[in-house]
Design an enzyme around this catalytic site. Structure first.
Site, short mmCIF file in Angstrom:
data_model
loop_
_atom_site.label_atom_id
_atom_site.label_comp_id
_atom_site.label_asym_id
_atom_site.label_seq_id
_atom_site.Cartn_x
_atom_site.Cartn_y
_atom_site.Cartn_z
N HIS A 40 0.86 -1.18 0.00
CA HIS A 40 0.00 0.00 0.00
C HIS A 40 0.90 1.23 0.00
CE1 HIS A 40 -2.69 3.08 1.72
NE2 HIS A 40 -3.71 2.30 1.40
N ASP A 66 3.18 -3.05 8.37
CA ASP A 66 1.93 -2.34 8.14
C ASP A 66 0.81 -3.31 8.51
OD1 ASP A 66 -0.43 -1.31 7.12
OD2 ASP A 66 0.34 -0.93 5.10
N GLN A 107 -4.45 -4.04 7.63
CA GLN A 107 -5.38 -5.11 7.26
C GLN A 107 -5.23 -6.33 8.15
OE1 GLN A 107 -7.78 -4.67 5.12
NE2 GLN A 107 -7.03 -2.66 4.43
N LYS A 154 -9.93 0.75 10.71
CA LYS A 154 -9.97 -0.60 10.14
C LYS A 154 -10.46 -1.62 11.17
CE LYS A 154 -7.56 0.67 6.38
NZ LYS A 154 -8.14 0.80 5.04
N CYS A 187 -4.87 2.44 -3.63
CA CYS A 187 -3.62 3.03 -3.14
C CYS A 187 -2.49 2.01 -3.16
CB CYS A 187 -3.81 3.61 -1.75
SG CYS A 187 -5.03 4.95 -1.69
#
Length: 458
Positions: free
Chosen positions: A137, A209, A212, A235, A376
């Site tokens: 991303h 990251d 998710q 999220k 993105c």
């Protein structure tokens, strides 16, 4: 209102999740208008972009609002309550992700903000390079590009990709390996413990990251050897504007403050400033107390679920989604086929139809929310030759098998008959024309503007 993981709203995948009921999601049974007049329950298949609020999170926000006040320096009772709640939120988040003793929890705006903060904190040395994959991303790609990072293209298999990362780390020293925990496009999981061992073997740290990953899988950064983890409240069912960076303190204590301002200092004169340590060092200005408290409430609620409840909940949904998309001829975007475990995020193209049209059709004619565009993650979509974008369906705690069935039925209808409405480009974006759907009464018509999809080109 629907109870999460309640078998009366959708059958538990194994029949073992009935005990895992949690508070409802706000808006779980929200009705939305269709283009031809009727209203239907909104089928939210866009969790990967932003998840709805848990009711327990909204309740926690409602509880603190009457006492909302300044933090850290206020003498009043309300200020003391907010300060205590804000600092307690750090402990809750740290426990939720298995932080080490001595790790620091810094509240940010979102994952992007957290990773940019980390990028600014990497010591400037001859070995300060960052190694990252081309599948990231933009939040975990652009900060490293700006630092002349070393990108490694993903290979045909996951094993080959890990091997390529090792070759790059062995070729020249690096300070950091930055990877996604779960792809926001394919849903595929990376082997974080293995990658952490790899980074440490060559003298680098690892940043993940987790935007998710964290809503879908338990994360223990100490056990996995992760040095830094970033994720966003929006999220994980806490859409109140807070994110977080959790990780080792030394870089963050030594780095220049993320913002220069009040709260980040020990003392100030007209000649010099003495900055304080992290986390306050990087939280200048009035912090987002409500967002931090909301994020902590979401972490507590998700942690209360049995360890594998989310995985089992999503397993049946993902299986139905995969099978249904195959049945209607949709082509899923995958990096490593069946080689890796996935969260329930599936991106696909539907032959004969643009992603924009599919998404607008699903919304206008069926009340289904999905995402379209490049998510993105432009380099990754380029790898897939999806230069015009794709469609992403993603699920979460409030998703039902009926939502998946509605999506598949709608796609089958589109392939058989085409859209029943007309769609035209308005302000550069495809939209129903005309669009007679009424806006909520609290939204002034002049505030609505035109359709927007910033990650199509942004």
């Amino acid at each position: 209102m629907t109870t999460l993981l309640d078998p009366t709203s959708h059958p538990a995948p194994t029949g073992a999740d009935a005990e895992a009921a949690l508070a409802a999601l706000v808006g779980a049974d929200q009705l939305v208008p269709l283009i031809d007049g009727p209203r239907v329950r909104y089928a939210n298949l866009d969790y990967a972009a932003s998840a709805p609020s848990l009711q327990v999170v909204a309740d926690q926000v409602s509880a603190i609002l009457p006492l909302y006040s300044s933090v850290h320096r206020g003498a009043g009772y309300a200020s003391q309550v907010c300060t205590a709640a804000y600092e307690a939120a750090r402990s809750t988040v740290a426990d939720f992700v298995g932080a080490r003793e001595g790790d620091v929890v810094i509240f940010t705006r979102n994952t992007t903000d957290a990773l940019n903060l980390l990028a600014s904190a990497i010591p400037e040395t001859p070995t300060s390079a960052v190694v990252y994959l081309d599948i990231e991303h933009h939040a975990n790609l652009l900060p490293w590009q700006a630092r002349d990072g070393r990108v490694v293209p993903a290979r045909e298999t996951l094993a080959q990709t890990v091997a390529a990362l090792e070759v790059e780390l062995a070729r020249s020293p690096a300070a950091l390996l930055a990877v996604t925990g779960a792809s926001n496009v394919t849903g595929e999981l990376l082997p974080l413990a293995e990658l952490a061992d790899l980074a440490h073997r060559y003298g680098a740290r690892i940043a993940v990251d987790g935007a998710q990953l964290v809503p879908h899988r338990r994360v223990d950064i100490e056990a996995a050897g992760i040095d830094y983890l970033a994720f966003s409240g929006h999220k994980i069912y806490a859409p109140f504007g807070a994110g977080v960076l959790v990780g080792r303190r030394d870089w963050l204590d030594a780095a220049a403050p993320h913002l220069a301002g009040g709260g980040a200092v020990r003392s100030v004169s007209l000649e010099a400033t003495v900055w304080t340590d992290a986390p306050a060092r990087h939280e200048a200005g009035t912090p987002n107390v409500v967002g931090a408290v909301a994020l902590a409430a979401a972490c507590r609620a998700v942690r209360e679920l049995p360890a594998d409840a989310v995985e089992r909940h999503e397993e049946a949904l993902l299986r139905r989604l995969d099978e249904g998309l195959a049945a209607v001829g949709a082509v899923p975007l995958r990096l490593w086929a069946a080689e890796t475990e996935r969260i329930a995020v599936v991106t696909f193209v539907l032959p004969g139809f643009t992603a924009e049209l599919v998404a607008q059709y699903l919304s206008a004619e069926h009340g289904i929310g999905v995402r379209d565009g490049k998510f993105c993650a432009h380099p990754l979509l380029t790898r897939f030759n999806a230069t015009d974008g794709a469609v992403r369906a993603s699920v979460g705690l409030g998703s039902r098998l009926a939502d998946i069935d509605r999506l598949i039925s709608a796609l089958a209808q589109l392939r058989a008959d085409g859209p029943a409405w007309t769609y035209e480009r308005i302000n550069g974006y495809l939209a129903p024309s005309p669009d007679p759907r009424e806006l909520p009464s609290w939204l002034e018509p002049d505030d609505a503007g035109g359709p927007a999809s910033p990650c199509v080109t942004g």
